[in-house]
Motif scaffolding. Structure first.
Motif, PDB file in Angstrom:
ATOM      1  N   MET A  30       1.038 -12.295   2.015  1.00  0.00           N
ATOM      2  CA  MET A  30       0.212 -12.974   1.015  1.00  0.00           C
ATOM      3  C   MET A  30       1.011 -13.893   0.100  1.00  0.00           C
ATOM      4  O   MET A  30       0.418 -14.703  -0.613  1.00  0.00           O
ATOM      5  CB  MET A  30      -0.528 -11.943   0.168  1.00  0.00           C
ATOM      6  N   GLU A  41      -4.990   1.278   4.552  1.00  0.00           N
ATOM      7  CA  GLU A  41      -6.376   1.209   5.030  1.00  0.00           C
ATOM      8  C   GLU A  41      -6.524   1.865   6.397  1.00  0.00           C
ATOM      9  O   GLU A  41      -7.566   2.440   6.724  1.00  0.00           O
ATOM     10  CB  GLU A  41      -6.850  -0.255   5.093  1.00  0.00           C
ATOM     11  N   GLY A  58       0.821  -1.200   0.000  1.00  0.00           N
ATOM     12  CA  GLY A  58       0.000   0.000   0.000  1.00  0.00           C
ATOM     13  C   GLY A  58       0.855   1.249   0.000  1.00  0.00           C
ATOM     14  O   GLY A  58       1.547   1.574  -0.990  1.00  0.00           O
ATOM     15  N   ASP A  59       0.842   1.939   1.130  1.00  0.00           N
ATOM     16  CA  ASP A  59       1.579   3.202   1.231  1.00  0.00           C
ATOM     17  C   ASP A  59       3.048   3.050   0.849  1.00  0.00           C
ATOM     18  O   ASP A  59       3.619   3.916   0.181  1.00  0.00           O
ATOM     19  CB  ASP A  59       1.503   3.726   2.673  1.00  0.00           C
ATOM     20  N   PHE A  60       3.659   1.957   1.304  1.00  0.00           N
ATOM     21  CA  PHE A  60       5.093   1.793   1.054  1.00  0.00           C
ATOM     22  C   PHE A  60       5.389   1.841  -0.444  1.00  0.00           C
ATOM     23  O   PHE A  60       6.397   2.398  -0.882  1.00  0.00           O
ATOM     24  CB  PHE A  60       5.569   0.460   1.661  1.00  0.00           C
ATOM     25  N   ALA A  72       1.195  -2.717  10.015  1.00  0.00           N
ATOM     26  CA  ALA A  72      -0.193  -2.321   9.736  1.00  0.00           C
ATOM     27  C   ALA A  72      -0.515  -2.469   8.258  1.00  0.00           C
ATOM     28  O   ALA A  72       0.376  -2.466   7.402  1.00  0.00           O
ATOM     29  CB  ALA A  72      -0.408  -0.859  10.133  1.00  0.00           C
ATOM     30  N   CYS A  79      -4.111  -5.638  -6.843  1.00  0.00           N
ATOM     31  CA  CYS A  79      -4.201  -6.878  -6.072  1.00  0.00           C
ATOM     32  C   CYS A  79      -2.926  -7.109  -5.265  1.00  0.00           C
ATOM     33  O   CYS A  79      -1.850  -7.313  -5.833  1.00  0.00           O
ATOM     34  CB  CYS A  79      -4.441  -8.045  -7.025  1.00  0.00           C
ATOM     35  N   LEU A  80      -3.048  -7.087  -3.963  1.00  0.00           N
ATOM     36  CA  LEU A  80      -1.898  -7.425  -3.123  1.00  0.00           C
ATOM     37  C   LEU A  80      -1.548  -8.899  -3.326  1.00  0.00           C
ATOM     38  O   LEU A  80      -2.421  -9.721  -3.586  1.00  0.00           O
ATOM     39  CB  LEU A  80      -2.222  -7.193  -1.646  1.00  0.00           C
ATOM     40  N   GLY A 117       1.940  -6.130   5.102  1.00  0.00           N
ATOM     41  CA  GLY A 117       0.695  -6.835   4.852  1.00  0.00           C
ATOM     42  C   GLY A 117       0.793  -7.653   3.576  1.00  0.00           C
ATOM     43  O   GLY A 117       0.496  -8.853   3.563  1.00  0.00           O
ATOM     44  N   ALA A 118       1.231  -7.038   2.501  1.00  0.00           N
ATOM     45  CA  ALA A 118       1.368  -7.726   1.221  1.00  0.00           C
ATOM     46  C   ALA A 118       2.321  -8.908   1.351  1.00  0.00           C
ATOM     47  O   ALA A 118       2.081  -9.979   0.773  1.00  0.00           O
ATOM     48  CB  ALA A 118       1.871  -6.759   0.159  1.00  0.00           C
TER      49      ALA A 118
END
Ligand SMILES: Cc1ncc(C[n+]2csc(CCOP(=O)(O)OP(=O)(O)O)c2C)c(N)n1
Ligand SMILES: [Mg+2]
Length: 576
Positions: free
Chosen positions: A473, A501, A416-418, A497, A442-443, A469-470
């Motif tokens: 997965m 989100e 995400g942010d990263f 985190a 899609c992560l 987070g990714a």
């Protein structure tokens, strides 16, 4: 395997007897089982790697790869989504459709997110699925599932090949379709009994690529609009690279002196640091332009749905959309002009139409203004890129990474942010070296993309940027990197985190739930347990040395950087 013989009706002895018949006979027919036909046709289309996870329904595909001359590489992964993400990424990097082979039922459905991503990104990809045997269809055999019904909406074509004799032709069609504009995934499944069966067939030769000529009047109109414009901007997207138009695009930019912004795989078409690359002044460029020409990317949320200009009460910009095929031209945007076709032909045509105009536009004040904007942004970024903050500001990771990146590095974002920070700071020097998830977002694509990048560019740096987070997965596929001896550098921006989100939920509700991950998880230890290397970094001054060790390692290596969860990416859109 007695059950297999029951299903196919072929005994092993019969197979062995027939196995040496791989050359076409005088009649032009080649004998083989279904897997051999499919693999031979895929190889003729330039495929040298099959991404897969084992399943008996597709054993003949493996046998076809093993017996092919030369052998086709079998790259076996730990989750089918990785197989498809890898095949998709290989397709994007090499501009030859990638091949994933998925076993029936859950194998295919595990690939659906990645196939959808390929569809949204226009990535050339062929997925071959196993399928319960035709001679038992409807009787409830294992994993009996009618895949095309599910895959239809996310592919250019999804069909069942019902006869072994049709496999070669169907595979050829699947590759041709996946690789032609507008590119995308195709799917075929083959009932297990037919895949094991044999037939003597003509194996088609791939058709040469068809270049669709654009409408010359539409092209001339775009040239005229450019000649009238005072503050034009060109946006170059993924299909500029996918369609092989990167040289024509750079020629147009340089010869016309046209300010450019890049996105997706268009990044690098105008190299980082180029005086006409205005991505860092994107807000001013798109907000105060009077003509935005968007090439090879949809007018979606990433481009404000195709509404430009209007900044500070200024007038709206005229918009031109240039796409690789008619179906890609925006239906929702208010377009001043549009053109479609082979992007090299379109861009060359636009340049010569512009050169034929009597009035030669002078864009130098506009270019100078945007260059000042870029310089100011670079100046602003410098402080954050060197931030000494504790906990680490994610931008500091890029401050350390950028000077260590070679021009031909492949940089992959999964998070995400990263990854948004990466988009802001990393400006590739060459096209074809940037992989992001595209509009599907899609992560989990990261490990597959890294596998593909290492195969496609054996001697380049491959850097996979992962949100924590990714990372969760697909990290198990580090095992695939290790088994197949594919060293890559992974960098985790570990803010404990689901950051992209967490921030918005805080903003909307004043609190957040389901957005936290365990603090400071040792993803580097996961990689070490799987046979790679890694380390955790908590001091910004240690990031550089850790990256050096990662680049020097001859195993997959993960640098787990503990970052500040408060340092959210400053965004002004949620993508809706
Ligand atoms: C498969 C999938 N599930 C959920 C999402 C929604 N989503 C988008 S960004 C994001 C957070 C990503 O967290 P992380 O990878 O840790 O990166 P960070 O934003 O913290 O830098 C989530 C959950 C998604 N895009 N894809
Ligand atoms: Mg995170």
């Amino acid at each position: 395997m007695p059950a297999m013989t029951d299903v196919t009706g072929i005994t092993q002895a019969e197979q062995n007897d027939q196995d040496d018949l791989t050359e076409p006979g005088a009649d032009g027919l080649t004998d083989g089982h279904g897997g051999e036909h499919a693999v031979a046709v895929a190889a003729a289309h330039g495929v040298d790697t099959m991404f897969t996870l084992s399943g008996a329904h597709v054993f003949p595909m493996y046998d076809g790869a093993v017996n092919a001359e030369p052998k086709m590489r079998l790259l076996d992964v730990r989750h089918e989504q990785t197989a498809v993400f890898a095949a998709e990424a290989l397709g994007k990097l090499t501009r030859t459709p990638g091949l994933a082979v998925l076993t029936a039922g859950p194998g295919v459905t595990n690939g659906v997110s990645a196939i959808s991503q390929a569809s949204f990104s226009g990535s050339p990809l062929v997925v071959v699925g196993g399928r319960a045997p035709a001679n038992r269809w409807g009787m409830g055999s294992l994993q009996e599932f009618d895949h095309p019904a599910v895959l239809g909406p996310v592919t250019k074509s999804a069909r069942t090949v019902h006869q072994v004799a049709d496999i070669a032709a169907a595979t050829d069609e699947a590759f041709t379709l996946a690789g032609s504009s507008h590119r995308g995934p195709t799917f075929l499944d083959i009932p297990m009994d037919e895949l094991f069966n044999r037939a003597a067939v003509e194996r088609p030769t791939p058709a040469p690529r068809r270049r669709v000529e654009p409408d010359p009047e539409a092209v001339a109109e775009i040239g005229a609009l450019l000649a009238e414009a005072r503050r034009p901007v060109v946006v170059l997207g993924t299909d500029v690279w996918a369609d092989g138009a990167e040289e024509a695009a750079l020629r147009l930019v340089e010869q016309a002196g046209l300010p450019a912004i890049t996105n997706g795989m268009g990044r690098g078409v105008v190299p980082g640091g180029h005086p006409l690359l205005m991505t860092k002044a994107r807000g001013t460029a798109l907000g105060t332009s009077d003509l935005v020409v968007v090439v090879g990317t949809p007018l979606d949320f990433r481009l404000g749905y195709g509404v430009f200009g209007g900044k500070d009460g200024g007038p709206a910009a005229k918009v031109v959309h240039i796409a690789d095929s008619e179906g890609q031209v925006s239906r929702h945007a208010d377009l001043a002009a549009s053109a479609s076709g082979d992007l090299t032909l379109v861009l060359e045509g636009v340049l010569s139409a512009l050169e034929q105009q009597l009035r030669k536009p002078d864009w130098s004040p506009w270019v100078t203004q945007l260059q000042a904007g870029v310089a100011a942004a670079v100046e602003r970024d410098t402080a954050l890129l060197a931030a000494e903050a504790d906990p680490i500001h994610p931008a500091r990771i890029y401050g350390e990474l950028l000077p260590r990146l070679a021009d031909d590095a492949v940089v992959i974002g999964d998070g995400g942010d990263f990854v948004s920070f990466a988009g802001k700071y990393v400006e590739p020097k060459q096209p074809g070296g940037w992989l992001d998830p595209g509009p599907y977002g899609c992560l989990g694509a990261g490990l597959g993309a890294a596998i593909a990048a290492r195969i496609a560019r054996p001697s380049s740096q491959v850097v996979l940027l992962l949100g924590d987070g990714a990372a969760g997965m697909s990290l198990m596929d580090v095992d695939t990197l290790v088994r197949h001896k594919l060293p890559v550098v992974m960098v985790v921006g570990n803010n404990s985190a689901w950051g992209l989100e967490k921030g918005p939920m805080q903003m909307l509700y004043g609190y957040d739930v389901v957005a936290d991950l365990a603090p400071q998880t040792r993803y580097d230890e996961v990689v070490k347990a799987l046979g790679g290397g890694g380390e955790t970094v908590t001091d910004p001054r240690q990031i550089g040395a850790a990256l050096d060790r990662a680049f020097a390692a001859d195993v997959p290596y993960l640098v787990n950087v503990i970052t500040d969860v408060e340092a959210a990416y400053p965004r002004n859109t949620f993508g809706v």
